[in-house]
Design a protein around this motif. Structure first.
Motif, short mmCIF file in Angstrom:
data_model
loop_
_atom_site.label_atom_id
_atom_site.label_comp_id
_atom_site.label_asym_id
_atom_site.label_seq_id
_atom_site.Cartn_x
_atom_site.Cartn_y
_atom_site.Cartn_z
N SER A 35 69.93 24.78 -36.62
CA SER A 35 69.72 23.34 -36.55
C SER A 35 69.17 22.81 -37.86
O SER A 35 68.60 23.54 -38.65
CB SER A 35 68.72 23.01 -35.43
OG SER A 35 69.22 23.39 -34.18
N TYR A 36 69.35 21.51 -38.06
CA TYR A 36 68.83 20.84 -39.24
C TYR A 36 67.57 20.06 -38.89
O TYR A 36 67.53 19.38 -37.87
CB TYR A 36 69.87 19.87 -39.81
CG TYR A 36 71.03 20.57 -40.48
CD1 TYR A 36 70.95 20.97 -41.80
CD2 TYR A 36 72.19 20.85 -39.77
CE1 TYR A 36 72.01 21.61 -42.41
CE2 TYR A 36 73.25 21.50 -40.38
CZ TYR A 36 73.15 21.88 -41.70
OH TYR A 36 74.20 22.52 -42.30
N SER A 37 66.56 20.14 -39.73
CA SER A 37 65.32 19.38 -39.51
C SER A 37 65.55 17.94 -39.93
O SER A 37 66.45 17.64 -40.72
CB SER A 37 64.18 20.00 -40.32
OG SER A 37 64.37 19.72 -41.70
N PRO A 38 64.70 17.03 -39.45
CA PRO A 38 64.82 15.64 -39.89
C PRO A 38 64.70 15.50 -41.41
O PRO A 38 65.41 14.68 -42.01
CB PRO A 38 63.66 14.94 -39.17
CG PRO A 38 63.42 15.76 -37.95
CD PRO A 38 63.71 17.18 -38.38
N ASP A 39 63.84 16.28 -42.03
CA ASP A 39 63.69 16.21 -43.49
C ASP A 39 64.98 16.62 -44.20
O ASP A 39 65.37 15.99 -45.19
CB ASP A 39 62.54 17.10 -43.97
CG ASP A 39 61.17 16.57 -43.54
OD1 ASP A 39 61.07 15.35 -43.28
OD2 ASP A 39 60.23 17.36 -43.47
N GLU A 40 65.65 17.67 -43.71
CA GLU A 40 66.91 18.10 -44.32
C GLU A 40 67.97 17.02 -44.18
O GLU A 40 68.73 16.76 -45.11
CB GLU A 40 67.41 19.39 -43.66
CG GLU A 40 66.59 20.62 -43.97
CD GLU A 40 67.05 21.83 -43.18
OE1 GLU A 40 67.37 22.86 -43.82
OE2 GLU A 40 67.07 21.75 -41.93
N ILE A 41 68.02 16.37 -43.02
CA ILE A 41 69.02 15.33 -42.77
C ILE A 41 68.76 14.12 -43.66
O ILE A 41 69.68 13.59 -44.29
CB ILE A 41 69.02 14.92 -41.29
CG1 ILE A 41 69.44 16.10 -40.41
CG2 ILE A 41 69.93 13.73 -41.04
CD1 ILE A 41 69.12 15.90 -38.96
N VAL A 42 67.51 13.68 -43.72
CA VAL A 42 67.16 12.51 -44.54
C VAL A 42 67.42 12.79 -46.01
O VAL A 42 67.93 11.93 -46.74
CB VAL A 42 65.70 12.07 -44.29
CG1 VAL A 42 65.26 11.02 -45.30
CG2 VAL A 42 65.55 11.53 -42.87
N ALA A 57 66.23 6.83 -42.74
CA ALA A 57 65.14 7.63 -42.20
C ALA A 57 64.74 7.15 -40.81
O ALA A 57 64.51 7.96 -39.91
CB ALA A 57 63.94 7.60 -43.14
N LYS A 58 64.70 5.84 -40.60
CA LYS A 58 64.37 5.29 -39.29
C LYS A 58 65.45 5.63 -38.26
O LYS A 58 65.16 5.96 -37.12
CB LYS A 58 64.16 3.78 -39.37
CG LYS A 58 62.89 3.40 -40.08
CD LYS A 58 62.73 1.90 -40.15
CE LYS A 58 61.48 1.57 -40.95
NZ LYS A 58 61.34 0.14 -41.18
N ALA A 59 66.71 5.53 -38.67
CA ALA A 59 67.82 5.85 -37.76
C ALA A 59 67.81 7.33 -37.40
O ALA A 59 68.01 7.70 -36.23
CB ALA A 59 69.15 5.47 -38.40
N VAL A 60 67.56 8.21 -38.38
CA VAL A 60 67.48 9.65 -38.12
C VAL A 60 66.32 9.95 -37.18
O VAL A 60 66.45 10.72 -36.23
CB VAL A 60 67.36 10.45 -39.44
CG1 VAL A 60 66.97 11.89 -39.17
CG2 VAL A 60 68.67 10.39 -40.22
N GLU A 61 65.18 9.33 -37.43
CA GLU A 61 64.00 9.53 -36.58
C GLU A 61 64.31 9.15 -35.14
O GLU A 61 63.97 9.87 -34.20
CB GLU A 61 62.84 8.70 -37.12
CG GLU A 61 61.56 8.84 -36.35
CD GLU A 61 60.46 7.96 -36.95
OE1 GLU A 61 59.94 7.10 -36.21
OE2 GLU A 61 60.14 8.14 -38.13
N GLY A 68 67.29 15.34 -30.11
CA GLY A 68 66.83 16.62 -30.63
C GLY A 68 67.37 16.87 -32.03
O GLY A 68 67.71 15.94 -32.76
N LEU A 69 67.44 18.14 -32.40
CA LEU A 69 67.89 18.52 -33.73
C LEU A 69 69.39 18.83 -33.72
O LEU A 69 69.85 19.61 -32.88
CB LEU A 69 67.11 19.74 -34.22
CG LEU A 69 65.60 19.54 -34.34
CD1 LEU A 69 64.92 20.85 -34.69
CD2 LEU A 69 65.28 18.47 -35.36
N PRO A 70 70.14 18.25 -34.64
CA PRO A 70 71.59 18.53 -34.68
C PRO A 70 71.88 19.89 -35.28
O PRO A 70 71.10 20.40 -36.08
CB PRO A 70 72.12 17.41 -35.59
CG PRO A 70 70.98 17.12 -36.51
CD PRO A 70 69.73 17.32 -35.69
N ASN A 71 73.01 20.48 -34.88
CA ASN A 71 73.41 21.74 -35.51
C ASN A 71 74.56 21.53 -36.50
O ASN A 71 75.15 22.48 -36.97
CB ASN A 71 73.75 22.80 -34.46
CG ASN A 71 74.93 22.45 -33.59
OD1 ASN A 71 75.31 21.29 -33.45
ND2 ASN A 71 75.52 23.45 -32.97
#
Length: 193
Positions: A35-42, A57-61, A68-71
């Protein structure tokens, strides 16, 4: 005859849109290595989108709190337009931790109260993807848009328990709500169906 066909097509699309389960998958308790963390995605989205990373960042949050966390995630570009019935075309790259990077193309029709045109960069978070080949299918959803010039928007598409959450940032003028689907393929095609 054509009007009757459009009405039937609209009713079918609307029925499909409301047949999509409203229940979201439970958020992941802990980050797995796939899975990817929010920090990795942002970070990936910020590098791709540039200046709109605050809105991203707000949309990802919001997406992570709901799903949950995307894969996986897709970074790409899309364009579309609508005058009641619409169409969208795009291309990008699917990123996964366990299966690498893969090109994806997406296209799809929509129907509803929708007017305007847009061109945008898109980041799609992908949840519960069991294999790369599972992305190559149709994902149904309802799309709402209201913007002039730019902004970040988010929608949810699903097929079974696989969810795709597109986040777009683009330019154009678009207003409306529509039901439709996106068909993902491993090659480019002009046929949105």
């Amino acid at each position: 005859m054509a009007r009757r066909f459009r009405l039937k097509a609209f009713l079918v699309m609307l029925a499909l849109a409301f047949a999509v389960p409203i229940v979201a998958p439970a958020p992941a308790a802990a980050q797995s290595s796939e899975s990817y963390s929010p920090d990795e995605i942002v970070k990936a989205g910020g590098n791709f989108f540039g200046e709109v990373s605050g809105g991203l960042a707000k949309a990802v949050e919001h997406a992570v709190s709901q799903y949950g966390l995307p894969n996986g995630y897709i970074l790409g570009e899309q364009g579309g337009g609508a005058l009641i019935a619409g169409v969208r075309y795009g291309r990008g790259t699917l990123y996964t931790k366990n299966a690498g990077q893969h090109p994806v193309y997406f296209q799809g029709p929509s129907i509803g109260w929708d007017f305007g045109g847009d061109g945008s960069r898109v980041m799609m978070l992908v949840y519960n993807l069991p294999s790369v080949s599972a992305i190559y299918d149709r994902f149904v959803g309802v799309n709402g848009s209201a913007y002039l010039v730019g902004g970040v928007g988010m929608t949810v598409l699903s097929r079974g328990n696989i969810y795709v959450v597109p986040m777009v940032s683009g330019i154009g003028a678009r207003l409306g709500i529509s039901a439709g689907y996106l068909k993902f393929t491993d090659h480019q095609t002009w046929n949105p169906f």
